[in-house]
Write a protein that holds these residues in place. Sequence first.
Motif, PDB file in Angstrom:
ATOM      1  N   GLU A  48       0.840  -1.201   0.000  1.00 13.54           N
ATOM      2  CA  GLU A  48       0.000   0.000   0.000  1.00 13.54           C
ATOM      3  C   GLU A  48       0.875   1.252   0.000  1.00 13.54           C
ATOM      4  O   GLU A  48       0.613   2.197  -0.749  1.00 13.54           O
ATOM      5  CB  GLU A  48      -0.939  -0.004   1.201  1.00 13.54           C
ATOM      6  CG  GLU A  48      -1.921   1.131   1.213  1.00 13.54           C
ATOM      7  CD  GLU A  48      -2.852   1.162   0.009  1.00 13.54           C
ATOM      8  OE1 GLU A  48      -3.277   2.267  -0.363  1.00 13.54           O
ATOM      9  OE2 GLU A  48      -3.173   0.100  -0.575  1.00 13.54           O
ATOM     10  N   LEU A  49       1.916   1.281   0.819  1.00 13.50           N
ATOM     11  CA  LEU A  49       2.829   2.420   0.817  1.00 13.50           C
ATOM     12  C   LEU A  49       3.493   2.559  -0.547  1.00 13.50           C
ATOM     13  O   LEU A  49       3.573   3.661  -1.097  1.00 13.50           O
ATOM     14  CB  LEU A  49       3.904   2.254   1.905  1.00 13.50           C
ATOM     15  CG  LEU A  49       5.029   3.299   1.887  1.00 13.50           C
ATOM     16  CD1 LEU A  49       4.479   4.706   2.091  1.00 13.50           C
ATOM     17  CD2 LEU A  49       6.076   2.959   2.932  1.00 13.50           C
ATOM     18  N   GLY A  50       3.967   1.457  -1.114  1.00 10.81           N
ATOM     19  CA  GLY A  50       4.649   1.495  -2.405  1.00 10.81           C
ATOM     20  C   GLY A  50       3.821   2.116  -3.508  1.00 10.81           C
ATOM     21  O   GLY A  50       4.350   2.784  -4.404  1.00 10.81           O
ATOM     22  N   LYS A  51       2.517   1.947  -3.460  1.00  8.50           N
ATOM     23  CA  LYS A  51       1.627   2.532  -4.468  1.00  8.50           C
ATOM     24  C   LYS A  51       1.592   4.054  -4.387  1.00  8.50           C
ATOM     25  O   LYS A  51       1.205   4.719  -5.347  1.00  8.50           O
ATOM     26  CB  LYS A  51       0.204   1.982  -4.293  1.00  8.50           C
ATOM     27  CG  LYS A  51       0.073   0.520  -4.646  1.00  8.50           C
ATOM     28  CD  LYS A  51      -1.328   0.019  -4.354  1.00  8.50           C
ATOM     29  CE  LYS A  51      -1.436  -1.471  -4.647  1.00  8.50           C
ATOM     30  NZ  LYS A  51      -2.782  -1.988  -4.304  1.00  8.50           N
ATOM     31  N   HIS A  52       1.987   4.605  -3.242  1.00 11.41           N
ATOM     32  CA  HIS A  52       1.939   6.052  -3.036  1.00 11.41           C
ATOM     33  C   HIS A  52       3.298   6.741  -3.162  1.00 11.41           C
ATOM     34  O   HIS A  52       3.361   7.967  -3.169  1.00 11.41           O
ATOM     35  CB  HIS A  52       1.332   6.357  -1.662  1.00 11.41           C
ATOM     36  CG  HIS A  52      -0.117   6.025  -1.575  1.00 11.41           C
ATOM     37  ND1 HIS A  52      -0.568   4.769  -1.240  1.00 11.41           N
ATOM     38  CD2 HIS A  52      -1.218   6.766  -1.813  1.00 11.41           C
ATOM     39  CE1 HIS A  52      -1.881   4.762  -1.261  1.00 11.41           C
ATOM     40  NE2 HIS A  52      -2.306   5.956  -1.605  1.00 11.41           N
ATOM     41  N   LEU A  53       4.373   5.976  -3.223  1.00 15.86           N
ATOM     42  CA  LEU A  53       5.712   6.579  -3.278  1.00 15.86           C
ATOM     43  C   LEU A  53       5.997   7.123  -4.669  1.00 15.86           C
ATOM     44  O   LEU A  53       5.542   6.578  -5.674  1.00 15.86           O
ATOM     45  CB  LEU A  53       6.767   5.558  -2.866  1.00 15.86           C
ATOM     46  CG  LEU A  53       6.702   5.116  -1.408  1.00 15.86           C
ATOM     47  CD1 LEU A  53       7.666   3.965  -1.150  1.00 15.86           C
ATOM     48  CD2 LEU A  53       7.005   6.292  -0.472  1.00 15.86           C
ATOM     49  N   GLU A  54       6.798   8.187  -4.706  1.00 17.73           N
ATOM     50  CA  GLU A  54       7.167   8.837  -5.957  1.00 17.73           C
ATOM     51  C   GLU A  54       8.681   8.983  -6.037  1.00 17.73           C
ATOM     52  O   GLU A  54       9.381   8.906  -5.014  1.00 17.73           O
ATOM     53  CB  GLU A  54       6.526  10.231  -6.021  1.00 17.73           C
ATOM     54  CG  GLU A  54       5.022  10.212  -6.030  1.00 17.73           C
ATOM     55  CD  GLU A  54       4.429  11.603  -6.073  1.00 17.73           C
ATOM     56  OE1 GLU A  54       4.926  12.489  -5.342  1.00 17.73           O
ATOM     57  OE2 GLU A  54       3.473  11.806  -6.844  1.00 17.73           O
ATOM     58  N   ALA A  55       9.165   9.253  -7.238  1.00 14.70           N
ATOM     59  CA  ALA A  55      10.590   9.481  -7.447  1.00 14.70           C
ATOM     60  C   ALA A  55      11.079  10.557  -6.482  1.00 14.70           C
ATOM     61  O   ALA A  55      10.422  11.576  -6.286  1.00 14.70           O
ATOM     62  CB  ALA A  55      10.849   9.902  -8.891  1.00 14.70           C
TER      63      ALA A  55
END
Length: 167
Positions: free
Chosen positions: A25-32
């Motif tokens: 779930e966190l990974g879906k929200h992370l950005e460059a």
Amino acid sequence: MRTGFPASGTQRFERATDTQQFGEELGKHLEAGDVVILDGPLGAGKTTFTQGIAKGMQVKGRVTSPTFVIAREHRSEVGGPGLIHMDAYRLLGEDPDADDADPIGALDSLDLDTDLDSAVVVAEWGGGLVEQIADAYLLVSIDRDSAVAEDPDSEARIFSWEWRNGA
């Protein structure tokens, strides 16, 4: 980080699969450019959590502990940012607080193919080092001792996280 994921919080996860789902779930929200620092004792679930982040980010390759290679790069399968998974403790050696410790130089010495600004950096044992490369970072602390104190057979982990200012 994209909106939709809480900037801070605490949750208890009973199983490794719960930890991975939270990471996903966190990974879906992370950005460059996002930096995530994982803090917790050996066996706390840092790599398990990172496996979930990798799944959520849809990056290539099997995510394993970076202990023996110091850092691994995982490229996106969908045109998103890559994932740099590192063991920051081993990056600086045995005394990261030494006067001659150079965190930025140590990161540069990895000669990563990916620019840190175009990837998400997840650093195990990153406290005191990795926050120096970012204006802000997500600190994730993993507590495995509290649940075991209550029940010696418990596999539960308590995750606490919050965005902090860095450099």
